[in-house]
Every structure is written in C-alpha cells, then in structure tokens.
Design a protein around this motif. Sequence first.
Motif, PDB file in Angstrom:
ATOM      1  N   PHE A 281       0.893  -1.170   0.000  1.00  0.00           N
ATOM      2  CA  PHE A 281       0.000   0.000   0.000  1.00  0.00           C
ATOM      3  C   PHE A 281       0.923   1.209   0.000  1.00  0.00           C
ATOM      4  CE2 PHE A 281      -2.433  -3.318   2.262  1.00  0.00           C
ATOM      5  CZ  PHE A 281      -3.588  -3.350   1.477  1.00  0.00           C
TER       6      PHE A 281
ATOM      7  N   VAL B 165       4.257   1.057   1.912  1.00  0.00           N
ATOM      8  CA  VAL B 165       4.184   0.001   2.937  1.00  0.00           C
ATOM      9  C   VAL B 165       4.076  -1.374   2.287  1.00  0.00           C
ATOM     10  CG1 VAL B 165       2.879  -0.903   4.915  1.00  0.00           C
ATOM     11  CG2 VAL B 165       3.016   1.564   4.546  1.00  0.00           C
TER      12      VAL B 165
ATOM     13  N   ALA C 293       2.915  -4.455   2.910  1.00  0.00           N
ATOM     14  CA  ALA C 293       2.055  -5.129   3.894  1.00  0.00           C
ATOM     15  C   ALA C 293       2.308  -6.629   3.890  1.00  0.00           C
ATOM     16  CB  ALA C 293       0.595  -4.834   3.593  1.00  0.00           C
TER      17      ALA C 293
ATOM     18  N   ALA D 221       2.451  -9.444  15.227  1.00  0.00           N
ATOM     19  CA  ALA D 221       1.958  -8.237  15.896  1.00  0.00           C
ATOM     20  C   ALA D 221       1.008  -7.493  14.969  1.00  0.00           C
ATOM     21  CB  ALA D 221       3.148  -7.351  16.271  1.00  0.00           C
ATOM     22  N   ASN D 222       0.326  -6.496  15.500  1.00  0.00           N
ATOM     23  CA  ASN D 222      -0.539  -5.677  14.658  1.00  0.00           C
ATOM     24  C   ASN D 222       0.275  -5.071  13.532  1.00  0.00           C
ATOM     25  OD1 ASN D 222      -2.753  -6.195  16.231  1.00  0.00           O
ATOM     26  ND2 ASN D 222      -2.566  -4.326  17.435  1.00  0.00           N
ATOM     27  N   GLY D 223      -0.251  -5.174  12.321  1.00  0.00           N
ATOM     28  CA  GLY D 223       0.445  -4.590  11.181  1.00  0.00           C
ATOM     29  C   GLY D 223       1.421  -5.544  10.510  1.00  0.00           C
ATOM     30  N   ALA D 224       1.496  -6.798  10.982  1.00  0.00           N
ATOM     31  CA  ALA D 224       2.457  -7.752  10.414  1.00  0.00           C
ATOM     32  C   ALA D 224       2.045  -8.249   9.025  1.00  0.00           C
ATOM     33  CB  ALA D 224       2.631  -8.939  11.356  1.00  0.00           C
ATOM     34  N   GLY D 225       0.760  -8.095   8.696  1.00  0.00           N
ATOM     35  CA  GLY D 225       0.305  -8.513   7.364  1.00  0.00           C
ATOM     36  C   GLY D 225      -0.692  -9.651   7.352  1.00  0.00           C
ATOM     37  N   LYS D 226      -1.201 -10.001   8.520  1.00  0.00           N
ATOM     38  CA  LYS D 226      -2.114 -11.147   8.616  1.00  0.00           C
ATOM     39  C   LYS D 226      -3.430 -10.882   7.875  1.00  0.00           C
ATOM     40  CE  LYS D 226      -2.261 -10.841  13.125  1.00  0.00           C
ATOM     41  NZ  LYS D 226      -1.506  -9.603  13.391  1.00  0.00           N
ATOM     42  N   THR D 227      -4.065  -9.758   8.212  1.00  0.00           N
ATOM     43  CA  THR D 227      -5.371  -9.467   7.615  1.00  0.00           C
ATOM     44  C   THR D 227      -5.254  -9.295   6.105  1.00  0.00           C
ATOM     45  OG1 THR D 227      -6.164  -8.480   9.662  1.00  0.00           O
ATOM     46  CG2 THR D 227      -7.345  -7.856   7.659  1.00  0.00           C
ATOM     47  N   THR D 228      -4.214  -8.623   5.659  1.00  0.00           N
ATOM     48  CA  THR D 228      -4.040  -8.420   4.212  1.00  0.00           C
ATOM     49  C   THR D 228      -3.890  -9.764   3.505  1.00  0.00           C
ATOM     50  OG1 THR D 228      -3.001  -6.287   4.669  1.00  0.00           O
ATOM     51  CG2 THR D 228      -2.674  -7.184   2.467  1.00  0.00           C
TER      52      THR D 228
ATOM     53  N   GLU E 111     -12.164  -9.620  11.213  1.00  0.00           N
ATOM     54  CA  GLU E 111     -11.665  -8.956  12.412  1.00  0.00           C
ATOM     55  C   GLU E 111     -12.619  -7.816  12.801  1.00  0.00           C
ATOM     56  OE1 GLU E 111      -7.901  -7.084  11.784  1.00  0.00           O
ATOM     57  OE2 GLU E 111      -7.394  -7.152  13.903  1.00  0.00           O
TER      58      GLU E 111
ATOM     59  N   GLU F  97      -8.373 -13.015  13.951  1.00  0.00           N
ATOM     60  CA  GLU F  97      -8.382 -12.579  15.361  1.00  0.00           C
ATOM     61  C   GLU F  97      -9.723 -12.941  16.024  1.00  0.00           C
ATOM     62  OE1 GLU F  97      -5.995 -11.169  17.167  1.00  0.00           O
ATOM     63  OE2 GLU F  97      -4.569 -10.335  15.705  1.00  0.00           O
TER      64      GLU F  97
HETATM   65  P1  ATP Z   1      -3.942  -6.102  12.453  1.00  0.00           P
HETATM   66  O1  ATP Z   1      -4.220  -7.188  13.414  1.00  0.00           O
HETATM   67  O2  ATP Z   1      -3.671  -4.773  13.088  1.00  0.00           O
HETATM   68  O3  ATP Z   1      -4.954  -5.992  11.329  1.00  0.00           O
HETATM   69  P2  ATP Z   1      -2.283  -7.417  10.572  1.00  0.00           P
HETATM   70  O4  ATP Z   1      -1.137  -8.287  10.887  1.00  0.00           O
HETATM   71  O5  ATP Z   1      -3.542  -8.061  10.176  1.00  0.00           O
HETATM   72  O6  ATP Z   1      -2.557  -6.466  11.787  1.00  0.00           O
HETATM   73  P3  ATP Z   1      -2.531  -5.864   8.202  1.00  0.00           P
HETATM   74  O7  ATP Z   1      -3.867  -5.332   8.607  1.00  0.00           O
HETATM   75  O8  ATP Z   1      -2.481  -6.858   7.128  1.00  0.00           O
HETATM   76  O9  ATP Z   1      -1.776  -6.426   9.466  1.00  0.00           O
HETATM   77  O10 ATP Z   1      -1.622  -4.620   7.803  1.00  0.00           O
HETATM   78  C1  ATP Z   1      -0.300  -4.723   7.317  1.00  0.00           C
HETATM   79  C2  ATP Z   1       0.218  -3.342   6.954  1.00  0.00           C
HETATM   80  O11 ATP Z   1      -0.485  -2.842   5.821  1.00  0.00           O
HETATM   81  C3  ATP Z   1       0.043  -2.293   8.032  1.00  0.00           C
HETATM   82  O12 ATP Z   1       1.159  -1.445   8.008  1.00  0.00           O
HETATM   83  C4  ATP Z   1      -1.213  -1.569   7.616  1.00  0.00           C
HETATM   84  O13 ATP Z   1      -1.213  -0.241   8.090  1.00  0.00           O
HETATM   85  C5  ATP Z   1      -1.101  -1.618   6.115  1.00  0.00           C
HETATM   86  N1  ATP Z   1      -2.426  -1.626   5.454  1.00  0.00           N
HETATM   87  C6  ATP Z   1      -3.336  -2.625   5.507  1.00  0.00           C
HETATM   88  N2  ATP Z   1      -4.418  -2.336   4.761  1.00  0.00           N
HETATM   89  C7  ATP Z   1      -4.184  -1.128   4.200  1.00  0.00           C
HETATM   90  C8  ATP Z   1      -4.918  -0.268   3.322  1.00  0.00           C
HETATM   91  N3  ATP Z   1      -6.113  -0.636   2.845  1.00  0.00           N
HETATM   92  N4  ATP Z   1      -4.352   0.903   2.965  1.00  0.00           N
HETATM   93  C9  ATP Z   1      -3.151   1.253   3.429  1.00  0.00           C
HETATM   94  N5  ATP Z   1      -2.388   0.514   4.245  1.00  0.00           N
HETATM   95  C10 ATP Z   1      -2.898  -0.660   4.646  1.00  0.00           C
END
Ligand code: ATP
Length: 231
Positions: A12, A15, A17, A36-43, A79, A156
């Motif tokens: 993104f 970043v 992700a 951790a939060n932001g590690a890339g799991k949700t993406t 989530e 989560e």
């Molecule tokens: P969380 O539990 O906080 O969701 P995560 O491990 O699931 O953490 P992601 O949500 O995949 O992490 O995010 C990974 C990185 O991508 C983060 O830096 C987040 O800010 C960024 N990110 C995710 N989605 C977007 C988006 N739609 N636009 C911009 N940046 C994004």
Amino acid sequence: MALAVQGLKKSFGAVRAVDGIDFEARPGRIFGLLGANGAGKTTTLRMILGLVAPDAGKIRWQGRPLDEKTRREIGYLPEERGLDEQAKVEEVLVYLGTLKGLSPREARRRAAAWLERFGLGAARRRKVKTLSKGNQQKVQFIAAVLHDPALVIFDEPFSGFDPVNVDLIREEMQNLKAQGKTILLSSHRMDQVEALVDELILLRRGRIVRRGTVAALRAAVPVIKYVLEWF
Ligand code: ATP
C-alpha cells in the motif's frame, strides 16, 4: 483440499504489507498466522478471500486458482465485526446463509440447530441489539460456519470475546478440525492459539520469520525469546 499460497505480495504505497509469503494449509488442520498488529495477517487473509488484489503471487485451493464461486463458499469471521442490530437473529442468519448459497429453508433449519447448541434457541426472534455482546459474538460465529464451508478463515477470532466465549469458540474450532475442514486462524497472541494450531507462520512486516509446529518452535529456546519479543 489444501490451500496453497505462493509468493504473495501486496504493498500500500510505500508500505509492504505482505512481502512474499508462502504456506500450505491442509484439511483437518488448524494453520496459524501469528504476528503483531500490522504484520500482514489481515491483508494475507483478504487476498485469499478476493477482497484485496495481490501485486504478485498465487493462491490455489484444491490445486486450482480460487474463482468467485469458490471464494463465496469460504467461511469468514472478519476482524471487524458487526451485525445488523435492527434485524432479528434468525433473519440475519438466514440472509447471510442464502448469500452463501443455502435455501432459506435450509438456512433456517441450520440456524435453529446452531442457536440451540449455543443456548440461544429462545433468542431466535429477538433483535440483534437486544442480545449481550457475548451472544452477538456467538451469532457472528454461527454466520461464518452456517453453510458448512470446507475452508474457514478466522481473523483474530478471540479479540473482544469474553473468556467463556473464547473457550466455546476454541471447542467449536476443534470440532471443525475433526470434521476435516481446512482452518486458517490469525492472532497476535501466541498464548491464545498455541494449544489449537497444528502449524504456524510468524509474520513480521509482511515476511515469514519462523514457521513450523508449536512444539518445534517451543523446542528452540531462542525462538521462544523471539516470539516473546515480537508478540
Ligand atoms: P492487524 O491485526 O492490526 O490488522 P495485521 O497483521 O492483520 O494487523 P494488516 O492489517 O495486514 O496487518 O496490515 C499490514 C500493513 O499494511 C500495516 O502497516 C497496515 O497499516 C497496512 N495496510 C493494511 N491495509 C491497508 C490499506 N487498505 N491501505 C493502506 N495501508 C494498509
């Protein structure tokens, strides 16, 4: 019935992700994505679901790329949760079930059985907003599995759940596993998933930093330290 992910990437802006992820999740197993939060799991999960388009990489289910129909059949507990609070419990479940291909009649039958199982038989015709948060969480779980999906994604699932419901959800996940479902489970808490997952990847800034069974990870003391540092 395996899910195979190869070289998956998504940025993104600046970043990264998800920065080159490979793994294979198998039937009758719970596969963990930890980080951790932001590690890339949700993406990663949203790319599997077709909600985010990958920049690169392959996702295969049973040896084939996922198409729109197969994607619709994936069970998903997002989530970000939320149900239509004004609707009645049964209505919500029947509506979501029909979106997943069930007939209204079958969706109603299954919803009734699940609600009974979760002690919510009497809440069928109540508005969602009259239910406690914990009971709304149960309804949300039911919505994810009502259509009996072969692949289930829990993002989560324990965050915000009270301890009683955490135990209930764990038990239900074990049941789904025993039924041979392929299960993906994301969490930022090792302690909440280590008894559940058969295999896991640890993610940091979109990359896999460790992979293996919990037992293998535990056997390596420096890894445990590593885990504690990052989780
Ligand atoms: P969380 O539990 O906080 O969701 P995560 O491990 O699931 O953490 P992601 O949500 O995949 O992490 O995010 C990974 C990185 O991508 C983060 O830096 C987040 O800010 C960024 N990110 C995710 N989605 C977007 C988006 N739609 N636009 C911009 N940046 C994004």
